[in-house]
Design an enzyme around this catalytic site. Structure first.
Site, PDB file in Angstrom:
ATOM      1  N   HIS A  85      -4.078 -16.403  -9.975  1.00 36.52           N
ATOM      2  CA  HIS A  85      -2.801 -15.918  -9.454  1.00 36.52           C
ATOM      3  C   HIS A  85      -2.259 -16.946  -8.464  1.00 36.52           C
ATOM      4  O   HIS A  85      -2.322 -16.766  -7.262  1.00 36.52           O
ATOM      5  CB  HIS A  85      -3.044 -14.569  -8.759  1.00 36.52           C
ATOM      6  CG  HIS A  85      -1.787 -13.862  -8.354  1.00 36.52           C
ATOM      7  ND1 HIS A  85      -0.694 -13.732  -9.167  1.00 36.52           N
ATOM      8  CD2 HIS A  85      -1.468 -13.220  -7.205  1.00 36.52           C
ATOM      9  CE1 HIS A  85       0.235 -13.038  -8.535  1.00 36.52           C
ATOM     10  NE2 HIS A  85      -0.203 -12.726  -7.340  1.00 36.52           N
ATOM     11  N   ARG A 114       7.014 -10.127 -14.182  1.00 34.04           N
ATOM     12  CA  ARG A 114       8.055 -11.071 -13.734  1.00 34.04           C
ATOM     13  C   ARG A 114       8.588 -11.865 -14.926  1.00 34.04           C
ATOM     14  O   ARG A 114       9.800 -12.010 -15.099  1.00 34.04           O
ATOM     15  CB  ARG A 114       7.465 -12.026 -12.685  1.00 34.04           C
ATOM     16  CG  ARG A 114       7.279 -11.321 -11.361  1.00 34.04           C
ATOM     17  CD  ARG A 114       6.759 -12.257 -10.284  1.00 34.04           C
ATOM     18  NE  ARG A 114       6.828 -11.570  -9.002  1.00 34.04           N
ATOM     19  CZ  ARG A 114       5.927 -11.692  -8.020  1.00 34.04           C
ATOM     20  NH1 ARG A 114       4.886 -12.501  -8.177  1.00 34.04           N
ATOM     21  NH2 ARG A 114       6.077 -11.035  -6.895  1.00 34.04           N
ATOM     22  N   GLY A 129       0.811  -1.220   0.000  1.00 37.63           N
ATOM     23  CA  GLY A 129       0.000   0.000   0.000  1.00 37.63           C
ATOM     24  C   GLY A 129       0.840   1.265   0.000  1.00 37.63           C
ATOM     25  O   GLY A 129       0.606   2.182  -0.793  1.00 37.63           O
TER      26      GLY A 129
HETATM   27  N1  APR Z   1      -8.406  -2.407   7.285  1.00 35.94           N
HETATM   28  C1  APR Z   1      -7.365  -1.661   6.846  1.00 35.94           C
HETATM   29  N2  APR Z   1      -6.100  -2.107   6.871  1.00 35.94           N
HETATM   30  C2  APR Z   1      -5.871  -3.335   7.350  1.00 35.94           C
HETATM   31  C3  APR Z   1      -6.917  -4.177   7.812  1.00 35.94           C
HETATM   32  C4  APR Z   1      -8.241  -3.645   7.763  1.00 35.94           C
HETATM   33  N3  APR Z   1      -9.296  -4.340   8.188  1.00 35.94           N
HETATM   34  N4  APR Z   1      -6.373  -5.327   8.222  1.00 35.94           N
HETATM   35  C5  APR Z   1      -5.054  -5.250   8.029  1.00 35.94           C
HETATM   36  N5  APR Z   1      -4.735  -4.044   7.504  1.00 35.94           N
HETATM   37  C6  APR Z   1      -3.428  -3.504   7.140  1.00 35.94           C
HETATM   38  C7  APR Z   1      -2.318  -3.874   8.127  1.00 35.94           C
HETATM   39  O1  APR Z   1      -2.390  -3.072   9.312  1.00 35.94           O
HETATM   40  C8  APR Z   1      -1.077  -3.611   7.306  1.00 35.94           C
HETATM   41  O2  APR Z   1      -0.576  -2.289   7.472  1.00 35.94           O
HETATM   42  O3  APR Z   1      -2.965  -4.036   5.916  1.00 35.94           O
HETATM   43  C9  APR Z   1      -1.560  -3.800   5.839  1.00 35.94           C
HETATM   44  C10 APR Z   1      -0.904  -4.948   5.132  1.00 35.94           C
HETATM   45  O4  APR Z   1       0.434  -4.629   4.962  1.00 35.94           O
HETATM   46  P1  APR Z   1       1.618  -5.689   5.054  1.00 35.94           P
HETATM   47  O5  APR Z   1       1.443  -6.534   6.253  1.00 35.94           O
HETATM   48  O6  APR Z   1       2.906  -4.941   4.860  1.00 35.94           O
HETATM   49  O7  APR Z   1       1.330  -6.646   3.783  1.00 35.94           O
HETATM   50  P2  APR Z   1       1.692  -6.359   2.244  1.00 35.94           P
HETATM   51  O8  APR Z   1       2.995  -6.947   1.915  1.00 35.94           O
HETATM   52  O9  APR Z   1       1.435  -4.940   1.932  1.00 35.94           O
HETATM   53  O10 APR Z   1       0.590  -7.280   1.533  1.00 35.94           O
HETATM   54  C11 APR Z   1      -0.790  -6.954   1.595  1.00 35.94           C
HETATM   55  O11 APR Z   1      -1.222  -7.784  -0.608  1.00 35.94           O
HETATM   56  O12 APR Z   1       0.218  -8.868  -2.055  1.00 35.94           O
HETATM   57  C12 APR Z   1      -0.818  -9.025  -1.134  1.00 35.94           C
HETATM   58  O13 APR Z   1      -0.522 -11.245  -0.229  1.00 35.94           O
HETATM   59  C13 APR Z   1      -0.400  -9.871   0.037  1.00 35.94           C
HETATM   60  O14 APR Z   1      -2.563 -10.125   1.048  1.00 35.94           O
HETATM   61  C14 APR Z   1      -1.342  -9.407   1.108  1.00 35.94           C
HETATM   62  C15 APR Z   1      -1.575  -7.936   0.757  1.00 35.94           C
END
Ligand code: APR
Length: 310
Positions: free
Chosen positions: A175, A151, A14
């Site tokens: 995917h 990729r 994000g």
């Molecule tokens: N509402 C908003 N944000 C949320 C919620 C929610 N209900 N639940 C979790 N989050 C936030 C977390 O707090 C965290 O900051 O989503 C974010 C996820 O970030 P990361 O843990 O860094 O994960 P990331 O690598 O960004 O991947 C996110 O994308 O590629 C896919 O498989 C991956 O499902 C995963 C998603």
């Protein structure tokens, strides 16, 4: 800026997507997360980079969906990423609940938005967002094929020592491990790679592409890929925001196309201001059709898991 994009989930994917959107000066960006302070802190940090990066996109962070109101596009990255040894499918239990809740909020505050899903397992999460938002099918789009194709393109460029800009690749299907890279439609400067590489080398690159996500997870150990996934989501957003009408492989709801019914799966589509403006049906050989069918069966199986979770 006159366009507004909200990114839900201010984690790795994000925050990187927010950075790319702002630095390309495509839109104002709102970052939303459940963790207090994180979306606000990352948005402020990115805003403080703006004078150096020379862009005038406004960035804000919030824990409330009110800040997202009236977005043109919402990119959903909320959820947990996988760790070594996990498949994307292992995330379904946790992420289905998160994506459902997020999609309901999106529909409430941005009823005209186009949703781009990034959370995994991707195709299943598209089904969740489609149902929870109640949006028409042209406004719910999954990001997978652009990443998988990027990729494949990167590996083709490394193999042949040519510019990535000369490469073009097509990866269809779900995917996951059953994705369907199509070497016949993958080219270097317009020349199919089947003319440029041996079958053994193509098979090796296809295999590496299908497990491209797992390769990064095994290196990072604490999470999954985010630079390329963010780039892919932003390429889709850009085509929509600028009404570029790029043909990109995306997960969309098929209703009869390619012989599938009510199934989100990756196929080539035209992305413009209305979201999915056309689903392009390309001719496939029998073995390619069989591979796509196998991939579709894997997504159907996850749909079954979603039903049990509901
Ligand atoms: N509402 C908003 N944000 C949320 C919620 C929610 N209900 N639940 C979790 N989050 C936030 C977390 O707090 C965290 O900051 O989503 C974010 C996820 O970030 P990361 O843990 O860094 O994960 P990331 O690598 O960004 O991947 C996110 O994308 O590629 C896919 O498989 C991956 O499902 C995963 C998603």
């Amino acid at each position: 800026m006159d366009k507004k994009v909200t990114v839900i989930g201010a984690g790795n994917v994000g925050a990187t997507a927010a950075q790319r959107l702002a630095e390309k000066e495509l839109c104002d960006v709102v970052l939303i997360d459940i963790v207090e302070g994180v979306p606000q802190g990352k948005a402020l940090d990115l805003a403080e980079a703006a004078p150096i990066e020379k862009h005038d996109a406004h960035l804000t962070g919030s824990n409330s969906y009110e800040a997202s109101a009236g977005s043109d596009i919402v990119i959903i990255t909320a959820g947990i990423p996988r760790k070594p040894g996990m498949s994307r499918d292992d995330l379904i239990g946790v992420n289905a609940g998160i994506v459902k809740n997020v999609s309901q909020q999106v529909a409430k505050y941005s009823p005209n938005a186009i949703i781009i899903i990034v959370s995994n397992p991707l195709d299943a999460m598209c089904h969740v967002a489609y149902e929870a938002s109640g949006f028409p099918k042209n406004r719910v789009i999954g990001m997978a094929g652009v990443l998988d194709s990027a990729r494949f393109r990167a590996f083709i460029s490394m193999e042949l020592n040519v510019s990535v800009e000369n490469t073009h690749a097509f990866v269809l299907g779900g995917h996951g491990d059953t994705m369907v890279p199509l070497p016949r439609y993958s080219t270097v400067a317009g020349i199919p790679i089947t003319e440029l590489m041996s079958k053994e080398r193509i098979d090796a690159l296809v295999k590496r592409t299908a497990s491209g996500g797992a390769e990064i997870v095994s290196l990072l150990k604490t999470g999954s890929a985010y630079y390329a996934p963010a780039s892919a989501a932003v390429e889709m957003a850009e085509s929509i925001l600028k009404d570029k009408k790029k043909i990109l492989p995306c997960a969309v709801l098929l209703q009869g196309e390619y012989g599938f019914q009510d199934l989100f799966i990756g196929v080539p589509v035209k992305l413009g201001a209305k979201g999915v403006e056309e689903i392009i049906e390309i001719k496939l050989l029998d073995e390619e059709k069989a591979a796509l069918k196998k991939s579709a069966a894997a997504v159907e199986e996850l749909k079954g898991v979603l039903k049990k979770l509901a």
